[in-house]
Design a protein around this motif. Structure first.
Motif, PDB file in Angstrom:
ATOM      1  N   ASP A   1     105.160   3.419  41.153  1.00  0.00           N
ATOM      2  CA  ASP A   1     105.649   4.781  41.374  1.00  0.00           C
ATOM      3  C   ASP A   1     107.050   4.976  40.812  1.00  0.00           C
ATOM      4  O   ASP A   1     107.378   6.053  40.289  1.00  0.00           O
ATOM      5  CB  ASP A   1     105.646   5.100  42.872  1.00  0.00           C
ATOM      6  CG  ASP A   1     104.242   5.216  43.445  1.00  0.00           C
ATOM      7  OD1 ASP A   1     103.294   5.408  42.665  1.00  0.00           O
ATOM      8  OD2 ASP A   1     104.092   5.086  44.683  1.00  0.00           O
ATOM      9  N   LEU A   2     107.881   3.939  40.914  1.00  0.00           N
ATOM     10  CA  LEU A   2     109.254   4.027  40.437  1.00  0.00           C
ATOM     11  C   LEU A   2     109.316   4.231  38.917  1.00  0.00           C
ATOM     12  O   LEU A   2     110.202   4.924  38.411  1.00  0.00           O
ATOM     13  CB  LEU A   2     110.021   2.757  40.829  1.00  0.00           C
ATOM     14  CG  LEU A   2     111.541   2.764  40.630  1.00  0.00           C
ATOM     15  CD1 LEU A   2     112.189   3.854  41.470  1.00  0.00           C
ATOM     16  CD2 LEU A   2     112.123   1.397  41.005  1.00  0.00           C
ATOM     17  N   VAL A   3     108.373   3.637  38.203  1.00  0.00           N
ATOM     18  CA  VAL A   3     108.337   3.804  36.743  1.00  0.00           C
ATOM     19  C   VAL A   3     108.181   5.279  36.383  1.00  0.00           C
ATOM     20  O   VAL A   3     108.808   5.777  35.440  1.00  0.00           O
ATOM     21  CB  VAL A   3     107.185   2.963  36.142  1.00  0.00           C
ATOM     22  CG1 VAL A   3     106.941   3.334  34.678  1.00  0.00           C
ATOM     23  CG2 VAL A   3     107.502   1.480  36.243  1.00  0.00           C
ATOM     24  N   GLY A   4     107.344   5.982  37.119  1.00  0.00           N
ATOM     25  CA  GLY A   4     107.167   7.409  36.881  1.00  0.00           C
ATOM     26  C   GLY A   4     106.120   7.708  35.816  1.00  0.00           C
ATOM     27  O   GLY A   4     105.857   6.897  34.925  1.00  0.00           O
ATOM     28  N   ALA A   5     105.528   8.889  35.916  1.00  0.00           N
ATOM     29  CA  ALA A   5     104.429   9.269  35.028  1.00  0.00           C
ATOM     30  C   ALA A   5     104.858   9.329  33.566  1.00  0.00           C
ATOM     31  O   ALA A   5     104.102   8.943  32.671  1.00  0.00           O
ATOM     32  CB  ALA A   5     103.859  10.615  35.472  1.00  0.00           C
ATOM     33  N   ASP A   6     106.059   9.810  33.306  1.00  0.00           N
ATOM     34  CA  ASP A   6     106.497   9.951  31.913  1.00  0.00           C
ATOM     35  C   ASP A   6     106.580   8.600  31.217  1.00  0.00           C
ATOM     36  O   ASP A   6     106.075   8.436  30.099  1.00  0.00           O
ATOM     37  CB  ASP A   6     107.863  10.651  31.851  1.00  0.00           C
ATOM     38  CG  ASP A   6     107.760  12.138  32.196  1.00  0.00           C
ATOM     39  OD1 ASP A   6     106.635  12.677  32.184  1.00  0.00           O
ATOM     40  OD2 ASP A   6     108.807  12.746  32.470  1.00  0.00           O
ATOM     41  N   ARG A   7     107.206   7.620  31.867  1.00  0.00           N
ATOM     42  CA  ARG A   7     107.339   6.308  31.232  1.00  0.00           C
ATOM     43  C   ARG A   7     106.000   5.587  31.151  1.00  0.00           C
ATOM     44  O   ARG A   7     105.773   4.803  30.231  1.00  0.00           O
ATOM     45  CB  ARG A   7     108.371   5.462  31.976  1.00  0.00           C
ATOM     46  CG  ARG A   7     109.806   5.765  31.576  1.00  0.00           C
ATOM     47  CD  ARG A   7     110.791   4.778  32.151  1.00  0.00           C
ATOM     48  NE  ARG A   7     110.955   4.946  33.586  1.00  0.00           N
ATOM     49  CZ  ARG A   7     111.747   4.198  34.334  1.00  0.00           C
ATOM     50  NH1 ARG A   7     112.411   3.192  33.793  1.00  0.00           N
ATOM     51  NH2 ARG A   7     111.869   4.430  35.633  1.00  0.00           N
ATOM     52  N   ARG A   8     105.118   5.852  32.099  1.00  0.00           N
ATOM     53  CA  ARG A   8     103.800   5.207  32.046  1.00  0.00           C
ATOM     54  C   ARG A   8     102.989   5.682  30.850  1.00  0.00           C
ATOM     55  O   ARG A   8     102.070   4.985  30.406  1.00  0.00           O
ATOM     56  CB  ARG A   8     103.037   5.437  33.350  1.00  0.00           C
ATOM     57  CG  ARG A   8     103.611   4.685  34.534  1.00  0.00           C
ATOM     58  CD  ARG A   8     102.594   4.570  35.668  1.00  0.00           C
ATOM     59  NE  ARG A   8     102.213   5.860  36.214  1.00  0.00           N
ATOM     60  CZ  ARG A   8     102.807   6.446  37.245  1.00  0.00           C
ATOM     61  NH1 ARG A   8     103.836   5.858  37.850  1.00  0.00           N
ATOM     62  NH2 ARG A   8     102.375   7.611  37.689  1.00  0.00           N
ATOM     63  N   GLN A   9     103.323   6.842  30.301  1.00  0.00           N
ATOM     64  CA  GLN A   9     102.594   7.347  29.142  1.00  0.00           C
ATOM     65  C   GLN A   9     102.825   6.520  27.885  1.00  0.00           C
ATOM     66  O   GLN A   9     102.078   6.642  26.916  1.00  0.00           O
ATOM     67  CB  GLN A   9     102.971   8.811  28.884  1.00  0.00           C
ATOM     68  CG  GLN A   9     102.341   9.782  29.860  1.00  0.00           C
ATOM     69  CD  GLN A   9     100.834   9.616  29.959  1.00  0.00           C
ATOM     70  OE1 GLN A   9     100.128   9.654  28.952  1.00  0.00           O
ATOM     71  NE2 GLN A   9     100.346   9.419  31.174  1.00  0.00           N
ATOM     72  N   SER A  10     103.858   5.674  27.892  1.00  0.00           N
ATOM     73  CA  SER A  10     104.097   4.815  26.718  1.00  0.00           C
ATOM     74  C   SER A  10     103.018   3.741  26.589  1.00  0.00           C
ATOM     75  O   SER A  10     102.739   3.266  25.491  1.00  0.00           O
ATOM     76  CB  SER A  10     105.473   4.153  26.810  1.00  0.00           C
ATOM     77  OG  SER A  10     105.533   3.276  27.927  1.00  0.00           O
ATOM     78  N   GLN A  11     102.400   3.355  27.729  1.00  0.00           N
ATOM     79  CA  GLN A  11     101.310   2.375  27.732  1.00  0.00           C
ATOM     80  C   GLN A  11     100.262   2.827  28.756  1.00  0.00           C
ATOM     81  O   GLN A  11     100.055   2.157  29.778  1.00  0.00           O
ATOM     82  CB  GLN A  11     101.827   0.979  28.083  1.00  0.00           C
ATOM     83  CG  GLN A  11     102.878   0.434  27.122  1.00  0.00           C
ATOM     84  CD  GLN A  11     103.337  -0.967  27.515  1.00  0.00           C
ATOM     85  OE1 GLN A  11     102.631  -1.949  27.313  1.00  0.00           O
ATOM     86  NE2 GLN A  11     104.514  -1.067  28.082  1.00  0.00           N
ATOM     87  N   PRO A  12      99.610   3.935  28.499  1.00  0.00           N
ATOM     88  CA  PRO A  12      98.767   4.552  29.539  1.00  0.00           C
ATOM     89  C   PRO A  12      97.597   3.681  29.990  1.00  0.00           C
ATOM     90  O   PRO A  12      97.253   3.682  31.181  1.00  0.00           O
ATOM     91  CB  PRO A  12      98.283   5.840  28.880  1.00  0.00           C
ATOM     92  CG  PRO A  12      98.412   5.601  27.406  1.00  0.00           C
ATOM     93  CD  PRO A  12      99.599   4.721  27.248  1.00  0.00           C
TER      94      PRO A  12
END
Length: 217
Positions: free
Chosen positions: A41-52
């Motif tokens: 959760d801390l990583v956040g949705a935006d940063r997770r999009q780099s390696q979805p």
């Protein structure tokens, strides 16, 4: 009842970047479900999009992790994540190991929605990523030069030049274990010229990093 091995240890990723997906995998592997979900959760949705795809796999494994503690509704998280990534190109060694585990668990629960799942220990010696030396920065160095080794090994290392132990540099001290690790050391000022073997010693295995030619300063 279905009985499965949990996803195998990495080995651990260097601890300096706790928000990378490999570190979250380590938390999942240790069945530290709460901490893994917190980091996810801390990583956040935006940063997770780099390696979805990788993050979706981790989301599914976190769901399975909670489901195995009795939170039955979390099986749906595992199944949904699996369905969203199956057929996707495979990733690195931790991704491949995690996907195998998620696939087994999700497909079992799809087939047997009320089926009981039992997890047994990963067999000793099984790891997601192979132990290996990937690269050495140079094969020729003089006293005072810094040489670095990159690779993956199962635990903290001690570096030897021939039979002589050498200290890791301060720069690499927190990056020298274990997956995609970076270990750097300085050639001692009184090192005798000649060819020596670079050896990385861990608690369980020695890795031969090849020869290093020491020249006069």
């Amino acid at each position: 009842m279905g009985e499965f091995a949990w996803t195998p240890p990495g080995p651990d990723s260097p601890p300096f970047d706790g928000l990378n997906p490999d570190h979250v995998y380590d938390l999942i592997q240790a069945r530290n479900c709460e901490r893994a979900r917190y980091k996810y959760d801390l990583v956040g949705a935006d940063r997770r999009q780099s390696q979805p795809v990788k993050w979706q796999l981790l989301n599914g494994l976190i769901g399975a992790c909670f489901a195995l503690t009795g939170q039955e509704d979390q099986w749906q998280t595992a199944i949904d994540s699996y369905n969203s990534i199956k057929g996707q190109p495979s990733g690195d060694c931790k991704y491949a190991a995690g996907f195998r585990s998620l696939k087994q668990l999700a497909e079992f629960r799809i087939k047997y929605p009320r089926g009981e799942v039992r997890i047994h220990k990963t067999p000793a010696g099984v790891a997601a990523c192979p132990t290996r030396v990937d690269s050495v920065s140079t094969r020729t160095a003089k006293p005072g030069d810094v040489v670095s080794v990159r690779g993956t090994w199962p635990s903290e290392i001690t570096v030897y030049l021939g039979t002589r132990e050498v200290a890791l540099t301060e720069e690499s001290s927190d990056k020298a274990c274990c997956q995609n690790a970076f270990a750097a050391f300085e050639i001692p000022a009184d090192m005798t010229p000649g060819t020596v073997q670079i050896t990385l010693k861990t608690a369980t295995v020695d890795l031969d990093a090849g020869p290093l030619d020491i020249t006069a300063s």
